[in-house]
Every structure is written in C-alpha cells, then in structure tokens.
Design an enzyme around this catalytic site. Structure first.
Site, PDB file in Angstrom:
ATOM      1  N   ASP A 177       0.249  25.889 -13.376  1.00 17.71           N
ATOM      2  CA  ASP A 177      -0.863  25.465 -14.228  1.00 17.71           C
ATOM      3  C   ASP A 177      -0.348  24.836 -15.521  1.00 17.71           C
ATOM      4  O   ASP A 177      -0.857  23.813 -15.980  1.00 17.71           O
ATOM      5  CB  ASP A 177      -1.753  26.668 -14.565  1.00 17.71           C
ATOM      6  CG  ASP A 177      -2.197  27.415 -13.317  1.00 17.71           C
ATOM      7  OD1 ASP A 177      -2.257  26.787 -12.248  1.00 17.71           O
ATOM      8  OD2 ASP A 177      -2.472  28.625 -13.422  1.00 17.71           O
TER       9      ASP A 177
ATOM     10  N   GLY B 269       0.821  -1.205   0.000  1.00 16.73           N
ATOM     11  CA  GLY B 269       0.000   0.000   0.000  1.00 16.73           C
ATOM     12  C   GLY B 269       0.848   1.245   0.000  1.00 16.73           C
ATOM     13  O   GLY B 269       2.054   1.207   0.262  1.00 16.73           O
TER      14      GLY B 269
ATOM     15  N   GLY C 251      -1.550   2.473   6.682  1.00 12.84           N
ATOM     16  CA  GLY C 251      -1.792   1.689   7.891  1.00 12.84           C
ATOM     17  C   GLY C 251      -1.188   0.307   7.880  1.00 12.84           C
ATOM     18  O   GLY C 251      -1.664  -0.575   8.602  1.00 12.84           O
ATOM     19  N   LYS C 252      -0.127   0.088   7.109  1.00 11.93           N
ATOM     20  CA  LYS C 252       0.489  -1.246   7.056  1.00 11.93           C
ATOM     21  C   LYS C 252       1.128  -1.620   8.390  1.00 11.93           C
ATOM     22  O   LYS C 252       0.908  -2.706   8.915  1.00 11.93           O
ATOM     23  CB  LYS C 252       1.523  -1.289   5.931  1.00 11.93           C
ATOM     24  CG  LYS C 252       0.959  -0.994   4.547  1.00 11.93           C
ATOM     25  CD  LYS C 252       2.000  -1.126   3.473  1.00 11.93           C
ATOM     26  CE  LYS C 252       3.099  -0.083   3.578  1.00 11.93           C
ATOM     27  NZ  LYS C 252       2.608   1.294   3.410  1.00 11.93           N
ATOM     28  N   THR C 253       1.911  -0.707   8.943  1.00 12.05           N
ATOM     29  CA  THR C 253       2.555  -0.992  10.220  1.00 12.05           C
ATOM     30  C   THR C 253       1.528  -1.071  11.346  1.00 12.05           C
ATOM     31  O   THR C 253       1.674  -1.861  12.280  1.00 12.05           O
ATOM     32  CB  THR C 253       3.611   0.086  10.529  1.00 12.05           C
ATOM     33  OG1 THR C 253       4.520   0.184   9.431  1.00 12.05           O
ATOM     34  CG2 THR C 253       4.382  -0.246  11.785  1.00 12.05           C
TER      35      THR C 253
ATOM     36  N   GLU D 291      -7.308  33.845 -10.255  1.00 10.46           N
ATOM     37  CA  GLU D 291      -8.119  32.822  -9.596  1.00 10.46           C
ATOM     38  C   GLU D 291      -9.568  32.894 -10.054  1.00 10.46           C
ATOM     39  O   GLU D 291     -10.249  31.867 -10.154  1.00 10.46           O
ATOM     40  CB  GLU D 291      -8.027  32.983  -8.071  1.00 10.46           C
ATOM     41  CG  GLU D 291      -6.608  32.945  -7.509  1.00 10.46           C
ATOM     42  CD  GLU D 291      -5.842  31.714  -7.941  1.00 10.46           C
ATOM     43  OE1 GLU D 291      -6.464  30.655  -8.164  1.00 10.46           O
ATOM     44  OE2 GLU D 291      -4.604  31.807  -8.076  1.00 10.46           O
TER      45      GLU D 291
END
Length: 652
Positions: free
Chosen positions: A509, A209, A214-216, A432
């Site tokens: 951009d 992942g 959140g693997k560990t 913007e």
C-alpha cells in the site's frame, strides 16, 4: 496456423533422391567390404616347417597338395590339413611328390581386383569427404536458409493457408485497426480501384500496441485474407554476431519478395533491429546499425521495390529510429489498443465458441469485470475457466468458473494451505476492512467488487475495486481518494491494535501511494507549489533504459518535490484516520463478517453497512481451521492494494 514452404528460387531437395544417394553409398561400402574380404576361403590348416613337409611326403603320409608361389597347402591321408611356405629354387619337389604317389597341382597367386585396389586407395579420401559433408549439413541446419555457404540468406518463411486459416472474422475488439489493414488487403486484390484516382499502394504499416493486444493475430489475418504470398520473419532473425550478415539477410529477403511481388512481408518485434542509431556502447557502425541501414535503403531507397508491403509489429515505438517511421517507409502507424468493454465482449464471444457454456454465462458481465484486459488476457481467462470446470468434473463451463478464473488471474491462486495464526487472521481482517470502509466513504472511489482474507499470490488479503465503466483519464479527486483507501489498512491496524502492533503488511500500500503521489507531483502537474510542470521523464538507451530522472530539478526543487510527495501521502493517511475513527463500530462489524465468511462481495458489504447483517441463502462457510504456526512466522509483506495507475483493475 499454416504450413511453411520454402520461397521460390530456393527449391527444396527431392527427398526421394536424397534417400537414393544414401542407400547407394551404403551399397558401395558393403561391396568394398566384400571385395576386401574376398569371399569364403578354405581353411589353411596346421602350419608346419618345410623340412617336416618333405619328411611326411617321403614317409607317404601326404595325400595331395596345391603348390602356389608363396604357399603350399595339402591334405594328409588321415584327413588333417596343413600349410607351409616353400623354399625358393626347390626343383626336386615335383619329383619327390611323384615318387611317393602324392597328387599335386599348381595354384595361381591371389591378386586383388582393380576395383578393390581403387576402393581401398580412395577410402581415406571418401572418409574425409563424408566427414566434411556431415559438418556442412549440420552448419546448414543451424545457419538457416542457404546453409553454411549461404549464411547471409534470409530466414523469412512463406506462409500458405491450407489449414488453420485465420481471417478478419477471427479478430474482434480492435475494429479501427482491422479496418485500416482491410484496406491494404483490398488494394492488393483490386489495385485499379485505388490507382485510377492517383492513389499508391502503401509501402508499410506499423502495428503499435501493448503486449497481447493482437498485433500478430492481425498479421495472421492479413495472411489469410490477402491471397498473395506472405513472408514472415522476426526482427531478431536479422541480428548476428558477424558484421554484415544482417544486412545480407535483408537484401536476400527483399530479393525473394521481388520474385513473388505483389506480396506482404511481416517483421515481428521490429524494435530488435530498428532501434535508434547512435545509442550503442561501442562503435556506432556496428552490425545492428548496418542491418537497419540496409532495411531503410530497401524500403525506400534509390531503387524502388514495387508491390512489396512491409507490415511490422512492436510494443516499443518510442525506441525506433525516426528514419524508419517516416512516410515512404511506414506510411501508416496502426495503433492496436487495449479493448474497451464492447471490444472485450466481442473477444470473449470469439474465444467462448470453443468452450461448452452453461446457460448462466453472460459475456457482458465478464467484460465489465475485466477492465484493462488485453485479448491475450481474455483468452487466458476463458482457458482457466475451462480448466477449472474440467477439474470439477463438469460438462459445461458455468459463470462460477469464470468468476473463479477471473479472481485467479487478477489476484492469484488461493493459498488455503498457508499456516496462519488466529492473531494474523484477525489483523488481516481488520486491515482489509479498513480499506473497504474508507472506499465506501470516498465518493470518488470505484465500487468494491470483492473483499477477501484468503491469501492469494503474495498477498494475505485483498479488496478489489472495479470501475463502473472504462476510464481513460483520472481526476484529482479520484487520486486523493485512492491515496486515502491505500492508507486505510495501516490506519485500521493502528486504531485496533495500537501503534506498536502495526505490521509490515502495508508495504505494498505504501509503495502504491508513494508512486501515485510522485506521479501527481512530477508528471501530472497536480501540486500547487510546483505548478503544472513535468519534472520527470523516461530515459532511453542501453544504460538507462526504463529509468526515470528529474530533468528540471535542482537541489532546492528536489527537496520541495519530496516534501510535496510526503504531504500528499500524509493527506491520504489523515483522511483515512478521520473516517475510521468516526466509524470504528462499522470497522468491527465488517472485520467480524470477514472472519466469518472469509470472502464478501461488494453487494454484501453494502448490505452489511445498511442493515448490520448479511443474508446468504446458503450456510456460511466459516473460517478455515487455524493450525499452529509450528514456530515459523508468516511474512506480512505483500501487495494488498494496487490502485489505478491506468485502467487496470484495483485490488487492495
């Protein structure tokens, strides 16, 4: 999260015994010093010549003496003391002393004790041994388990769960990955349930992942749930500059695991040692490859390792050796994805339990506004909100803090102290406004979440768009819409200020639009002239890691690819020009509103386009005071617009 303890078979020295040995050594050293000094001695007195001594005896000035073979010490009648060295074979001295009434006595020759002699003679050897012991202890601390004499010992640590225990209840948003690992834990707790049907315990599970998913954390949850010994080690702990050390550590790690079977061994960042063989710069039989070969043999070689489950984690599965990924070594590849909106909501609720929340906080709303966030990003978001509330002296963390924290994480911190001239603020507002107006007129574009001309991070202003739902694929019409929106800021500057006044503010951009167009042509097959072919792929290896190369393209094809990329970007420029030319009055209206309010929400922009005004219950904040630039120019280059090359939020 847990206490570390040494694996069985490698017991820790008793701290009490170590202290006893240290104090024993100090006592012996003090005893040696006392013996060498020999305790308190009498004052030797004034040193005089032997002839003067005999003369003073003859004159009757001497009261008493002590005669030793090598020294005579005495006391005069006036109270003074003296000492002298006798002359050999002076047999008349006792007669002279007795005739003059001098009290005299003999004194034994001072000799050192046998213990003192031994200690003095052994002192150099003791010093050498002490220095050697100190050096070995230092090497032991730096060399991991086993010390200097065990340099190849494994650095794996066995975890216990006495405090800070993490369970699967603390893991949210990645239900499928959690379920696969729950099955591994159930097998360890009740193997007969599976083995009676012929099932065998999986030998390995690879967690794959992106960083922060959140693997560990999953591995920590396995440690908390399994109820069996859990060893943890990093892939980099195997790698050393000395050939053979890594392979030795692998062997030692599995020997420790066998003694504690059934058990789980967690290898974090396994790509540090598990990269494909044959990609090195020098000899292919280097230290890393020897370590990998030993790991392959231990996981599934001639001698089976029953009851040992290997759990590994990586965010680079594409670089791992194929022999490492095959069934029998890693039977399962568990994908730990970026959470969807439901997963983000659950993750937020887990982290919000530690924070006092105001009644207006809605985790679903926050989850909708954070597409593409990983579990680590969401934890950081909650933490930033708590820090903001503390700085504002609030007792509860309200929705406003979460919104401000989300803006800070996505767009960067506000730079209100930045010195900008009136002309620069005006150009930023029109830039913007151009992005926002083109976005409103492109049906495939995502809705506008917020537009601001307050400098954040490296950007002078920003328009953020958020998708209404999580997107897992992107269509051609949306990509063309994003190209047009990216070009909207530059087109607005040219329409309002003229061709010669176009600024460098659109550099981000242009970079985004060019990358998007290149991917459309070379990767996604969205060019009618080039067809649905892939002209570009990632190259791996030490020399070309992460670099792309056109693998099918000849000279003519390269020219056609460049022409198609240019055509797509100019097509977006043309669409933006048509929209803003027709709606120049709305462009002025939106730019003036941004100069007045500095930040507008998507709802306020829609209201302004429909009614021509913004109805705010509070008084407008008004523009920040503009200070003179003091002769310094403000660089306009910066990332104003970033589109969707993935499910990440868009800002522009």
């Amino acid at each position: 999260m847990s206490d570390n303890q040494e694996p069985e078979g490698d017991p820790k020295p008793n701290p009490w015994m170590k202290s006893l040995l240290v104090w024993g050594g100090i006592f012996l050293a003090l005893l040696l010093v006392v013996q060498m000094v020999g305790g308190p001695r009498e004052e030797p007195g004034t040193q005089i010549a032997y002839s003067d001594f005999r003369k003073q005896v003859a004159e009757g000035s001497v009261e008493s003496v002590k005669i030793a073979p090598d020294k005579i010490a005495g006391k005069l009648k006036n109270g003074n003391t003296f000492s002298t060295v006798p002359v050999e074979n002076d047999t008349n001295l006792p007669v002279l002393l007795e005739e003059n009434g001098v009290t005299f006595s003999g004194a034994a020759e001072e000799k050192m004790s046998v213990l003192t002699v031994i200690l003095i003679q052994s002192l150099p050897f003791l010093l050498i041994l002490g220095i050697a012991f100190f050096v070995l202890r230092q090497v032991q601390k730096g060399g991991g388990a086993g010390g200097a004499m065990g340099f190849g010992k494994s650095k794996a640590k066995m975890l216990t769960e006495k405090q800070g225990k993490v369970t699967f209840a603390d893991v949210a948003g990645i239900d499928e990955a959690r379920e696969e690992l729950e099955e591994v834990v159930e097998f360890l707790k009740d193997p007969q349930r599976f083995s009676k049907l012929g099932g065998q315990i999986p030998k390995g599970a690879l967690l794959v992942g992106s960083p922060g998913t959140g693997k560990t954390l999953l591995a920590r949850a396995i440690a908390g749930e399994a109820g069996v010994p859990f060893f943890t080690i990093s892939g980099s702990d195997f790698v050393e500059m000395f050939v053979g050390v890594g392979a030795s550590r692998v062997r030692d790690m599995f020997e420790q695991a066998k003694k504690n079977a059934p058990c789980i061994v967690f290898i974090d960042e396994i790509d540090a040692v598990g990269r494909s063989r044959g990609h090195g710069l020098g000899n292919s039989n280097d230290e890393r490859e020897q370590t990998l070969n030993q790991l392959l043999v231990e996981m599934d070689g001639f001698e089976a390792n029953e009851g040992i489950i290997i759990v590994a984690a990586t965010n680079r599965p594409d670089v791992l050796d194929p022999a490492l990924l095959r069934p029998g070594r890693f039977d399962r590849q568990v994908v730990v994805p970026v959470p969807d909106i439901d997963g983000r909501e659950k993750i937020l609720e887990v982290h919000m339990k530690k924070v006092p929340l105001a009644p207006d906080v809605n985790s679903r709303t926050i989850a909708r506004g954070t597409p593409g966030f990983s579990g680590a990003d969401l934890a950081n978001l909650v933490n930033e909100a708590a820090l903001l509330a503390a700085r504002r002296n609030k007792r509860l963390v309200a929705m406003q803090e979460f919104e401000d924290a989300k803006d800070k994480v996505m767009m960067g911190a506000e730079r209100r102290s930045m010195v900008m001239t009136e002309d620069e603020k005006k150009m930023t507002a029109y830039h913007e406004a151009g992005h926002a107006l083109v976005s409103l007129n492109e049906p495939a574009s995502d809705p506008i979440h917020k537009a601001t001309i307050i400098p954040r991070g490296r950007a002078l202003g920003m328009v953020m768009r958020l998708p209404e739902r999580d997107n897992y694929s992107y269509h051609r019409d949306k990509m063309h819409a994003n190209l047009a929106v990216a070009m909207g800021g530059r087109v607005a500057e040219e329409i309002i200020f003229g061709h010669d006044k176009v600024s460098s503010g659109a550099s981000g951009d242009i970079q985004y639009a060019t990358d998007l167009a290149k991917n459309m042509v070379t990767k996604w097959g969205m060019s009618d002239k080039l067809g649905p072919l892939q002209y570009e792929q990632q190259q791996e290896g030490y020399l070309g890691m992460g670099q792309s190369a056109r693998t099918m393209a000849g000279a003519e094809t390269n020219k056609l690819i460049d022409a198609e990329i240019k055509s797509l970007v100019e097509g977006g420029l043309k669409r933006a020009t048509e929209i803003l030319t027709k709606q120049e009055d709305k462009l002025h209206l939106l730019a003036q509103a941004m100069l007045e309010y500095e930040t507008l929400t998507g709802e306020e922009i829609n209201e302004l386009m429909k009614t021509g005004k913004i109805d705010r219950p509070d008084e407008p904040r008004g523009p920040a005071p503009v200070r003179p630039a003091q002769g310094s120019s403000i660089p306009k280059a910066g990332k104003r617009f970033s589109g969707d090359g993935g499910p990440a939020p868009q800002a522009g």
